[in-house]
Design an enzyme around this catalytic site. Sequence first.
Site, PDB file in Angstrom:
ATOM      1  NE  ARG A  74      33.720  83.229  11.751  1.00 12.44           N
ATOM      2  CZ  ARG A  74      34.540  83.149  12.812  1.00 12.44           C
ATOM      3  NH1 ARG A  74      35.821  83.383  12.678  1.00 12.44           N
ATOM      4  NH2 ARG A  74      34.056  82.810  13.998  1.00 12.44           N
ATOM      5  CE  LYS A 206      40.653  87.937  17.541  1.00 14.03           C
ATOM      6  NZ  LYS A 206      39.425  87.328  18.073  1.00 14.03           N
ATOM      7  CE  LYS A 208      38.192  89.556  14.485  1.00 12.77           C
ATOM      8  NZ  LYS A 208      37.151  89.515  15.543  1.00 12.77           N
ATOM      9  CB  CYS A 426      28.854  86.386  20.314  1.00 13.31           C
ATOM     10  SG  CYS A 426      28.798  85.807  22.024  1.00 13.31           S
ATOM     11  CB  CYS A 432      31.287  79.708  21.842  1.00 16.02           C
ATOM     12  SG  CYS A 432      32.858  80.623  22.006  1.00 16.02           S
ATOM     13  CB  CYS A 471      33.703  85.044  26.682  1.00 12.20           C
ATOM     14  SG  CYS A 471      34.470  85.187  25.050  1.00 12.20           S
ATOM     15  CB  CYS A 475      32.571  87.516  18.615  1.00 11.47           C
ATOM     16  SG  CYS A 475      34.013  86.439  18.781  1.00 11.47           S
TER      17      CYS A 475
END
Length: 562
Positions: A74, A206, A208, A426, A432, A471, A475
């Site tokens: 990414r 993470k 964001k 997603c 994935c 899941c 995302c």
Amino acid sequence: MSEQKLAVNEYLKTDSDYLRGTIQEGLDTQVTGSFSDGDQQLIKFHGFYQQDDRDLRNERKEQKLEPLYSFMLRARVPGGICTPAQWLDVDKISSTLTTSNSIRLTTRQTFQYHGIPKRNLKTLIQGLDKAALDSIAACGDVNRNVMCNPNPVESKLHAQAYAVAKELSDHLLPHTRAYAEIWLDEEKLVGETVEPVYGNTYLPRKFKMAVSVPPDNDVDVYTNDLGFIAIAEDGQLVGFNLVAGGGMGSTHGEVETFPRLADDFGFIKTADVIKFAEAVMTVQRDWGNRVVRKRARLKYTIVDHGFDAFKAEVENRAGVKFAPKRDVVIGDRGDRYGWVEGIDSKWHLTLFIESGRIKDLPGQTLQTGLREIAKIHKGDFRMTSNQNMIIAGVAAEDKAEIEGLARKHGLMGQVLTGTRGHSIACVALPTCPLAMAEAERYFPEFIDHIDALQAKHGISDQSIVVRMTGCPNGCARPFAAEIGLVGKAPGRYNLYLGANFEGTRLNKMHKENIQEAEILAELDTLFGRYATERDAGETFGNFTVRIGVVKAVNDAAKDFHG
């Protein structure tokens, strides 16, 4: 806090020599297509994940072969803006260094590649570097790609907001030289690495960040760890309402995890943005949960320590107090499709890219079309957080040529309902490793069913925000959708209802672990009721709450599972 109790990733980060680990050794080993378990965590900080083709996993196992490993990379593209020249390089890389031969626009307003063999990783990253692009901090326990509303109308305000997003992204990059040493062959500098914001263990999870320009909320600002809502006076940016504590991820069956929308903290001046961003991030660095990784996001830090205590500590570290938040209207989360004229007399063309997948298919040569447009375009390309592309800054005399190319290659002219235009999914299967069910591959067909049901009940004029993920990591931000589908098992999803259209209220689970037939039957009934019982101007999410199908989620920690 006892060191023995720390999450495994904390030891990995501490022992990694500032994200170097043994990545170089793993890269030099071509006996296997994978990296070691520890390095698989560290390479995320460099912008990529190890994956394998799950469609072929069993077949290869029977053949006594290791999984068909590849990598998803990414890029870091603040605000989603790149030049046509950069896009041509991005396109060339996808065609020569990936097995997928495609580009995917993500829900975080950047692009990613799938199907990168390990042997091509270094060449690919060096190719991005030559195009003045990179992937550092696009993943991992750091501040990831900073989103910014692409707002094609108020161009001056967008430029000011974008400048803030770019400054945030650049200022909060990790200082480690690991990326430059491993991937760009730069020499290791003498002296100890210092990470002034992150420290040697970086963040607990993470992080964001997004900048929004009201009334648009295409960046879903409240779903971010940290959000800045632009406040303008006479068309000039004067500051932001700061919101913090959002995040979509959760775990099925574990009620101590939940999605959450950000809290409003107050108004800050533009000049203080970096101070407050650093303050929020360092409080999260120092207060965040490093023992239970599933509880390590900022949203849990605020819940566990309390809003007032967190706010006071942020103000203390920033050296500035919040002013009362400004009144602001948050509206549509969709993109403006087709041509829109900006105040600078330039035109902007928003192209719908279903699920963000840019690939040449029979009758729809999207990748070739964007390549041909990039060859002649004099403005810029703007990726959106809804996985679409804006050909921005087009002079009036160039509109016809660009539209001709777009139509020729299937980038325009498709039937696009309001619901399809507001919906995202997603990647999920087959790449994935976390996916429990399909999303991207199945989603267009699912939206066909939704469109048919809306037409059946005469409500096709009403846009509904529908999102699907394979899941519960979220995302595609499914928990902020009016209709959210979250994968539970192959062909089975949890159905969530009740978020509002604007993105300021979460949804709630209505049905668990159900298949397509039951999902569509349930929506058929609800659409029928919505057609006859809705109030004037009432959106579908608000309707499902008002009639009691689900209860409103006002406090995620208490209401989402209750």
